[in-house]
Design an enzyme around this catalytic site. Structure first.
Site, PDB file in Angstrom:
ATOM      1  N   LYS A  81       1.826   2.200  -5.089  1.00  0.00           N
ATOM      2  CA  LYS A  81       2.377   1.660  -6.343  1.00  0.00           C
ATOM      3  C   LYS A  81       1.466   1.969  -7.528  1.00  0.00           C
ATOM      4  O   LYS A  81       1.928   2.325  -8.609  1.00  0.00           O
ATOM      5  CB  LYS A  81       2.563   0.131  -6.226  1.00  0.00           C
ATOM      6  CG  LYS A  81       3.538  -0.278  -5.139  1.00  0.00           C
ATOM      7  CD  LYS A  81       3.584  -1.780  -4.963  1.00  0.00           C
ATOM      8  CE  LYS A  81       2.328  -2.377  -4.370  1.00  0.00           C
ATOM      9  NZ  LYS A  81       2.036  -2.007  -3.000  1.00  0.00           N
ATOM     10  N   GLN A 128       1.907  -5.996  -3.271  1.00  0.00           N
ATOM     11  CA  GLN A 128       2.395  -6.078  -1.885  1.00  0.00           C
ATOM     12  C   GLN A 128       3.709  -5.294  -1.742  1.00  0.00           C
ATOM     13  O   GLN A 128       3.847  -4.281  -2.391  1.00  0.00           O
ATOM     14  CB  GLN A 128       2.576  -7.551  -1.447  1.00  0.00           C
ATOM     15  CG  GLN A 128       1.254  -8.309  -1.268  1.00  0.00           C
ATOM     16  CD  GLN A 128       0.639  -8.790  -2.565  1.00  0.00           C
ATOM     17  OE1 GLN A 128       1.273  -9.480  -3.328  1.00  0.00           O
ATOM     18  NE2 GLN A 128      -0.616  -8.448  -2.813  1.00  0.00           N
ATOM     19  N   GLY A 177      -4.672  -4.087  -3.811  1.00  0.00           N
ATOM     20  CA  GLY A 177      -5.633  -3.024  -4.127  1.00  0.00           C
ATOM     21  C   GLY A 177      -4.806  -1.822  -4.526  1.00  0.00           C
ATOM     22  O   GLY A 177      -4.136  -1.219  -3.677  1.00  0.00           O
ATOM     23  N   HIS A 178      -4.766  -1.515  -5.808  1.00  0.00           N
ATOM     24  CA  HIS A 178      -3.931  -0.417  -6.304  1.00  0.00           C
ATOM     25  C   HIS A 178      -4.824   0.731  -6.743  1.00  0.00           C
ATOM     26  O   HIS A 178      -5.651   0.571  -7.637  1.00  0.00           O
ATOM     27  CB  HIS A 178      -3.039  -0.914  -7.463  1.00  0.00           C
ATOM     28  CG  HIS A 178      -2.040  -1.951  -7.034  1.00  0.00           C
ATOM     29  ND1 HIS A 178      -1.135  -2.529  -7.887  1.00  0.00           N
ATOM     30  CD2 HIS A 178      -1.784  -2.486  -5.805  1.00  0.00           C
ATOM     31  CE1 HIS A 178      -0.382  -3.385  -7.202  1.00  0.00           C
ATOM     32  NE2 HIS A 178      -0.765  -3.385  -5.955  1.00  0.00           N
ATOM     33  N   ASP A 226       0.804  -1.228   0.000  1.00  0.00           N
ATOM     34  CA  ASP A 226       0.000   0.000   0.000  1.00  0.00           C
ATOM     35  C   ASP A 226       0.833   1.272   0.000  1.00  0.00           C
ATOM     36  O   ASP A 226       0.434   2.302   0.547  1.00  0.00           O
ATOM     37  CB  ASP A 226      -0.962   0.023   1.216  1.00  0.00           C
ATOM     38  CG  ASP A 226      -1.904  -1.156   1.196  1.00  0.00           C
ATOM     39  OD1 ASP A 226      -2.268  -1.607   0.102  1.00  0.00           O
ATOM     40  OD2 ASP A 226      -2.286  -1.626   2.288  1.00  0.00           O
TER      41      ASP A 226
HETATM   42  P1  GDP Z   1      -0.787   0.431  -3.552  1.00  0.00           P
HETATM   43  O1  GDP Z   1      -1.396  -0.853  -3.100  1.00  0.00           O
HETATM   44  O2  GDP Z   1       0.681   0.477  -3.319  1.00  0.00           O
HETATM   45  O3  GDP Z   1      -1.130   0.772  -4.983  1.00  0.00           O
HETATM   46  O4  GDP Z   1      -1.423   1.561  -2.635  1.00  0.00           O
HETATM   47  P2  GDP Z   1      -2.968   1.706  -2.226  1.00  0.00           P
HETATM   48  O5  GDP Z   1      -3.743   2.166  -3.380  1.00  0.00           O
HETATM   49  O6  GDP Z   1      -3.434   0.475  -1.538  1.00  0.00           O
HETATM   50  O7  GDP Z   1      -2.859   2.778  -1.070  1.00  0.00           O
HETATM   51  C1  GDP Z   1      -2.321   4.038  -1.298  1.00  0.00           C
HETATM   52  C2  GDP Z   1      -3.384   5.078  -0.942  1.00  0.00           C
HETATM   53  O8  GDP Z   1      -2.773   6.339  -0.831  1.00  0.00           O
HETATM   54  C3  GDP Z   1      -4.452   5.222  -2.017  1.00  0.00           C
HETATM   55  O9  GDP Z   1      -5.653   5.606  -1.415  1.00  0.00           O
HETATM   56  C4  GDP Z   1      -3.905   6.359  -2.872  1.00  0.00           C
HETATM   57  O10 GDP Z   1      -4.920   7.050  -3.586  1.00  0.00           O
HETATM   58  C5  GDP Z   1      -3.287   7.229  -1.821  1.00  0.00           C
HETATM   59  N1  GDP Z   1      -2.124   8.031  -2.231  1.00  0.00           N
HETATM   60  C6  GDP Z   1      -1.116   7.720  -3.095  1.00  0.00           C
HETATM   61  N2  GDP Z   1      -0.189   8.708  -3.108  1.00  0.00           N
HETATM   62  C7  GDP Z   1      -0.620   9.640  -2.229  1.00  0.00           C
HETATM   63  C8  GDP Z   1      -0.077  10.891  -1.767  1.00  0.00           C
HETATM   64  O11 GDP Z   1       0.996  11.329  -2.151  1.00  0.00           O
HETATM   65  N3  GDP Z   1      -0.825  11.577  -0.846  1.00  0.00           N
HETATM   66  C9  GDP Z   1      -2.008  11.111  -0.354  1.00  0.00           C
HETATM   67  N4  GDP Z   1      -2.655  11.835   0.532  1.00  0.00           N
HETATM   68  N5  GDP Z   1      -2.541   9.956  -0.783  1.00  0.00           N
HETATM   69  C10 GDP Z   1      -1.846   9.225  -1.688  1.00  0.00           C
HETATM   70  P1  IMO Z   2      -0.995  -4.090  -2.310  1.00  0.00           P
HETATM   71  O1  IMO Z   2      -0.542  -4.666  -3.628  1.00  0.00           O
HETATM   72  C1  IMO Z   2      -0.942  -4.502   2.028  1.00  0.00           C
HETATM   73  C2  IMO Z   2      -1.004  -8.593   3.606  1.00  0.00           C
HETATM   74  C3  IMO Z   2      -2.230  -9.051   4.378  1.00  0.00           C
HETATM   75  C4  IMO Z   2      -1.580 -10.032   5.338  1.00  0.00           C
HETATM   76  C5  IMO Z   2      -0.504 -10.685   4.495  1.00  0.00           C
HETATM   77  C6  IMO Z   2      -0.928 -12.021   3.883  1.00  0.00           C
HETATM   78  O2  IMO Z   2      -2.269  -3.351  -2.368  1.00  0.00           O
HETATM   79  O3  IMO Z   2       0.126  -3.346  -1.659  1.00  0.00           O
HETATM   80  P2  IMO Z   2      -2.521 -12.651   1.843  1.00  0.00           P
HETATM   81  O4  IMO Z   2      -3.986 -12.381   1.619  1.00  0.00           O
HETATM   82  O5  IMO Z   2      -1.640 -12.109   0.810  1.00  0.00           O
HETATM   83  O6  IMO Z   2      -2.251 -14.101   2.128  1.00  0.00           O
HETATM   84  O7  IMO Z   2      -2.188 -11.879   3.229  1.00  0.00           O
HETATM   85  O8  IMO Z   2      -0.209  -9.776   3.452  1.00  0.00           O
HETATM   86  N1  IMO Z   2      -1.273  -8.066   2.248  1.00  0.00           N
HETATM   87  C7  IMO Z   2      -1.202  -6.769   1.912  1.00  0.00           C
HETATM   88  N2  IMO Z   2      -0.972  -5.682   2.684  1.00  0.00           N
HETATM   89  N3  IMO Z   2      -1.106  -4.378   0.697  1.00  0.00           N
HETATM   90  C8  IMO Z   2      -1.307  -5.465  -0.082  1.00  0.00           C
HETATM   91  O9  IMO Z   2      -1.315  -5.409  -1.431  1.00  0.00           O
HETATM   92  C9  IMO Z   2      -1.411  -6.726   0.528  1.00  0.00           C
HETATM   93  N4  IMO Z   2      -1.637  -7.977   0.068  1.00  0.00           N
HETATM   94  C10 IMO Z   2      -1.531  -8.797   1.131  1.00  0.00           C
HETATM   95  O10 IMO Z   2      -2.836  -7.969   5.032  1.00  0.00           O
HETATM   96  O11 IMO Z   2      -0.936  -9.333   6.371  1.00  0.00           O
HETATM   97 MG    MG Z   3      -2.917  -1.526  -1.853  1.00  0.00          MG
END
Ligand code: GDP
Ligand code: IMO
Ligand code: MG
Length: 427
Positions: free
Chosen positions: A16, A225, A42-43, A13
C-alpha cells in the site's frame, strides 16, 4: 474533487505504501489521510533504492506539496509518532505545516502496549499481534475511557484521565496477570510534555478535510492492514481491532461516503500473512520458502517472517465485494519470476463440497482445502517496462485470468519495490 481510497485486499503488507506514494504524485493528490490502525502498520516506500518505512505518518509525506492527515480513526502512540517525525526531519523532510493530527484520535499509552504483550504471552490462542498496544487502545476507546489527543491540551483533564486509567489497568495487571503494577507518577511525567510536542500538529481534521473537498482538493485515503484483517469482515478473531475496509475511511476521517468515487485495492500477486490465523492457500513448504526468499517477506514493523502462499481468488473476490473495489493494483509480480508453474486458488472444498464464497467460521476455514488452477510462469521480466507490450505473454494471461475471475481491471502492475518499477495500464 472527491476522495480515492487505497486499501489492502489481503492480510496486510500488500504494498500500500508504494502505491499511495506513486498515485499521490501521478494524480496530484493535495492531501493524503490515514484512517485507521496505528503503529502496527509498516508502509514501505523505495525511491532510487532508498527505503523509508512509515508506521503512522501517511505515505504521501515524501511529496513536498502534499499535506498529510492522521485521522480520528487512528490510534496514536506519541512515542512512535515523535520518533517517526524525527526520522523524517533527519532526512530533510519538512513536517511542520504539512502534518495534521485529528484532535479526536485516541492515544496509545504504555499500559496498552504492556497489556497487549501480556495477553498475547498468556493466551492459549494468541493472535500474534504486533505488540503495539492496538487492541487494548481500541478497547478503551469503545469502553469510553480512552484518552484522546484533545485531552493532551488540558493538563488537568489529562492527568485525571491518566490516573483513572492507570489505576484500572493496575487492577488487571495485579489481579488477572499477577504482574508488576505501573508507576502512575512516572507515566504522568513521561507523557505531560507531549502536549507541547504534538500541539503544532493538532487540528479539527474532519472540518479541514470537508472544507478541502468543498474547495475542490483531491484527497487520498490510505488504509492500513487489509480487508482480511478487518475486525468485522476478516478472519475473526485473528484480525486487528479496526476497520481497514472502505467504511473505515468515512468513520476514521469524518468524511461522507458520497465523497468517495474511486476505490483502489492493493493485492500481491500471491498471498502473505504475518501472525496467526487461517490462511487457506498457505504453502508451509519449499514453495512458501521460495516466495519468502524472493519477496524478502519479513515484516516491516516487527521483522517477523511472513507466511507465504498462492494467490487466493476466493478471498480476493470477497474483498472486492465488501469494499466495492473498482480497480486493482497488483504488486510483487517479479517475485514469481522464478516459478515455471504458478497456482491460483479459484474455489475451496469442504467435505467434498465446493465453496465459492469466503466462509466466516473457524471450523470451515480450518478444514477446507483449495482447488487450484495451474498457470504457466513467465520466468523473467524485461528490465524496463514502459507499456503493456513489454509484459510477457504468460504474465498477461495470469492478469487476464485474475481480471475475469474478480471482474475488475488490474490497472497497476508493480514489478519491483522502487517507485519507478510500476506500469499504470491505460485500460
Ligand atoms: P504495506 O504495509 O502494504 O505498505 O506493505 P509493506 O511495506 O509492509 O510490504 C511490502 C514490501 O514489498 C515492501 O518491502 C516493499 O518495498 C515491497 N514491494 C512493494 N511492491 C513491490 C514489487 O512490486 N516488487 C517487489 N519485489 N517488492 C515490492
Ligand atoms: P500494514 O499496514 C500485516 C496483523 C498482526 C496480527 C493481527 C493483529 O503494514 O499492512 P495488531 O497488532 O493489529 O493487534 O495485530 O494483525 N497485522 C498486520 N499484518 N500488515 C499490517 O499492517 C498489520 N498490522 C497488524 O500480525 O496478526
Ligand atoms: Mg506493512
Amino acid at each position: 474533487m472527491p476522495v480515492t481510497v487505497i486499501l489492502g485486499t489481503q492480510w496486510g503488507d500488500e504494498g500500500k505504501g508504494k502505491i499511495v506514494d506513486l498515485l499521490t504524485d501521478k494524480y496530484k493528490y493535495q492531501i493524503v489521510a490515514r484512517y485507521q490502525g496505528g503503529a502496527n502498520a509498516g508502509h514501505t516506500i523505495v525511491i532510487n533504492g532508498k527505503k523509508t518505512i512509515l508506521h503512522l505518518i501517511p505515505s504521501g509525506i515524501l511529496h513536498n506539496n502534499t499535506v498529510c492527515v492522521i485521522g480520528n480513526g487512528v490510534v496514536i502512540d506519541p512515542v512512535a509518532l515523535m520518533e517517526e517525525i524525527k526520522m523524517l526531519e533527519n532526512e530533510g523532510i519538512q513536517i511542520t505545516g504539512r502534518l495534521f493530527i485529528s484532535h479526536k484520535a485516541h492515544l496509545i499509552m504504555p499500559y496498552h502496549k504492556l497489556l497487549d504483550s501480556i495477553s498475547e504471552s498468556t493466551s492459549k490462542s494468541a493472535i500474534g499481534t504486533t505488540g503495539r498496544g492496538i487492541g487494548p487502545s481500541y478497547i478503551d476507546k469503545f469502553s469510553r475511557v480512552g484518552i484522546r489527543i484533545v485531552d493532551l491540551l488540558d493538563r488537568k483533564t489529562f492527568e485525571e484521565k491518566l490516573r483513572f486509567n492507570v489505576q484500572e489497568k493496575n487492577k488487571i495487571l495485579k489481579n488477572l496477570y499477577h504482574s508488576q503494577e505501573l508507576n502512575i507518577e512516572e507515566i504522568i511525567e513521561q507523557y505531560l510534555h507531549f502536549d507541547e510536542l504534538i500541539d503544532p500538529y493538532i487540528k479539527d481534521t474532519s472540518s479541514y478535510l470537508n472544507q478541502s473537498l468543498q474547495e475542490g482538493f483531491n484527497i487520498l485515503a490510505e488504509g492500513a492492514q487489509g480487508a482480511m484483517l478487518d475486525v468485522d469482515h476478516g478472519t475473526y478473531p485473528f484480525v486487528t481491532s479496526s476497520n481497514p475496509t472502505v467504511g473505515g475511511a468515512c468513520t476514521g476521517l469524518g468524511i461522507p461516503p458520497t465523497a468517495i468515487n474511486r476505490i483502489v485495492g492493493v493485492a500481491k500477486a500471491y498471498t502473505t500473512r504475518v501472525g496467526n490465523g487461517p490462511f487457506p492457500t498457505e504453502q508451509d513448504n519449499e514453495v512458501g520458502e521460495k516466495i519468502r526468499k524472493a519477496g524478502d517477506e519479513f515484516g516491516a514493523t516487527t521483522g517477523r517472517p511472513r507466511r507465504c502462499g498462492w494467490l487466493d481468488l476466493v478471498a480476493l473476490k470477497y474483498s472486492v465485494m465488501i469494499n466495492g473495489i473498482s480497480e486493482l493494483a497488483m504488486t510483487k509480480i517479479d517475485v514469481l519470476n522464478n516459478f515455471d508453474k504458478i497456482k491460483v486458488c479459484t474455489e475451496y472444498n469442504l467435505g467434498g463440497k465446493e465453496i465459492k464464497a469466503f466462509p466466516v467460521d473457524m471450523y470451515s476455514l480450518n478444514n477446507l482445502s483449495c482447488n487450484y488452477v495451474e498457470m504457466e510462469g513467465w520466468n523473467e521480466l524485461p528490465d524496463f517496462i514502459q507499456s503493456e507490450k513489454d509484459l510477457p505473454e504468460n504474465l498477461l494471461d495470469y492478469i487476464d485470468f485474475i481480471e475475469k475471475n474478480i471482474k475488475i481491471p488490474v490497472k497497476i502492475v508493480s514489478t519491483g519495490a522502487d517507485r519507478d518499477k510500476t506500469l499504470i495500464r491505460s485500460l
